[in-house]
Design an enzyme around this catalytic site. Sequence first.
Site, short mmCIF file in Angstrom:
data_model
loop_
_atom_site.label_atom_id
_atom_site.label_comp_id
_atom_site.label_asym_id
_atom_site.label_seq_id
_atom_site.Cartn_x
_atom_site.Cartn_y
_atom_site.Cartn_z
CD GLU A 1 -3.02 0.72 2.33
OE1 GLU A 1 -3.62 -0.36 2.42
OE2 GLU A 1 -3.17 1.64 3.15
CG ASP A 2 1.34 3.04 3.09
OD1 ASP A 2 0.45 3.47 2.35
OD2 ASP A 2 1.16 2.79 4.29
P1 NDP Z 1 -6.10 8.69 7.14
O1 NDP Z 1 -6.42 7.36 6.57
O2 NDP Z 1 -5.65 9.78 6.25
O3 NDP Z 1 -4.97 8.55 8.23
C1 NDP Z 1 -5.01 7.56 9.19
C2 NDP Z 1 -3.98 6.49 8.84
O4 NDP Z 1 -2.67 7.06 8.84
C3 NDP Z 1 -3.95 5.39 9.85
O5 NDP Z 1 -4.93 4.44 9.56
C4 NDP Z 1 -2.53 4.88 9.72
O6 NDP Z 1 -2.58 3.94 8.65
C5 NDP Z 1 -1.73 6.11 9.27
N1 NDP Z 1 -0.92 6.81 10.29
C6 NDP Z 1 0.28 7.41 10.07
N2 NDP Z 1 0.74 8.01 11.17
C7 NDP Z 1 -0.18 7.82 12.13
C8 NDP Z 1 -0.23 8.20 13.50
N3 NDP Z 1 0.71 8.91 14.10
N4 NDP Z 1 -1.33 7.85 14.20
C9 NDP Z 1 -2.29 7.11 13.62
N5 NDP Z 1 -2.29 6.71 12.33
C10 NDP Z 1 -1.23 7.06 11.58
O7 NDP Z 1 -7.30 9.16 8.07
P2 NDP Z 1 -8.68 9.69 7.58
O8 NDP Z 1 -8.52 10.54 6.39
O9 NDP Z 1 -9.58 8.53 7.52
O10 NDP Z 1 -9.18 10.61 8.74
C11 NDP Z 1 -9.97 10.11 9.79
C12 NDP Z 1 -11.36 10.68 9.74
O11 NDP Z 1 -11.32 12.09 9.70
C13 NDP Z 1 -12.17 10.21 8.56
O12 NDP Z 1 -13.41 9.75 9.03
C14 NDP Z 1 -12.33 11.45 7.68
O13 NDP Z 1 -13.63 11.53 7.10
C15 NDP Z 1 -12.14 12.56 8.64
N6 NDP Z 1 -11.47 13.71 8.05
C16 NDP Z 1 -11.61 14.87 8.72
C17 NDP Z 1 -10.97 16.00 8.30
C18 NDP Z 1 -11.14 17.22 9.11
O14 NDP Z 1 -10.38 18.15 8.94
N7 NDP Z 1 -12.08 17.25 10.03
C19 NDP Z 1 -10.15 15.99 7.07
C20 NDP Z 1 -10.03 14.70 6.46
C21 NDP Z 1 -10.67 13.61 6.96
P3 NDP Z 1 -1.53 2.74 8.42
O15 NDP Z 1 -1.61 1.76 9.53
O16 NDP Z 1 -1.97 2.16 7.10
O17 NDP Z 1 -0.22 3.43 8.32
#
Ligand code: NDP
Length: 182
Positions: free
Chosen positions: A65-66
């Site tokens: 994925e990354d």
């Molecule tokens: P993302 O998928 O962009 O990011 C989360 C992912 O990032 C994790 O699943 C993990 O995946 C990876 N990751 C990397 N660093 C970290 C860390 N320090 N802590 C935790 N995870 C990390 O998240 P979303 O875009 O889904 O955002 C979450 C929610 O927020 C969604 O429901 C979205 O709709 C909402 N949202 C809100 C915004 C706002 O400004 N209010 C803007 C955009 C989204 P892995 O294990 O694969 O590395």
Amino acid sequence: MEETTGMIFKALRFSADKHNDQRRRDSKSSPYINHPIQVVETLWAVGGVRDGVLLAAAILHDTIEDTDATPDEIRREFGEEVLGLVLEVTDDKSLPKQVRKQLQIENAPHKSLRAKMLKLADKLCNVRDIVHLPPADWSLKRKQEYLLWTEKVVKGLRGANKDLETHYDEALKEGKQILGME
Ligand code: NDP
Ligand code: ZN
């Protein structure tokens, strides 16, 4: 046993190499490899998992994925079973993010037992990270939404591993308290 240990070390070297230039999104920009290492340790120590294929796939779970890792490379180095499992937990990045998020919720119940355990450990680690080592630029609302989304995915993973599930539930509860959600 020796064969499994060898595969685990090889997976660590391969994953560390592939994630070499990546950082987690926390304020310290921790090395990305910290995350797959946490996931595999969680499977081992919390989930009691001793299945070498699952442990190796956990270490590799974000490589396709990354990073530039390809399915062919993983098949060649680790075999068809490990590749199949990594692919099961890999999102299709050609799809828009909201679609990918929704598909994780819908597909979770249909995953294999191994993939469910891997996803449970991944969500457990990510919930802890969002609460204790969050991306520096995330608003409170975004963290709250993330927790609620993992809850929907985990609903479809229940029954795969009791201990992982219990630890996830505790991490979620703690996270909700810290983020003022209850
Ligand atoms: P993302 O998928 O962009 O990011 C989360 C992912 O990032 C994790 O699943 C993990 O995946 C990876 N990751 C990397 N660093 C970290 C860390 N320090 N802590 C935790 N995870 C990390 O998240 P979303 O875009 O889904 O955002 C979450 C929610 O927020 C969604 O429901 C979205 O709709 C909402 N949202 C809100 C915004 C706002 O400004 N209010 C803007 C955009 C989204 P892995 O294990 O694969 O590395
Ligand atoms: Zn992950």
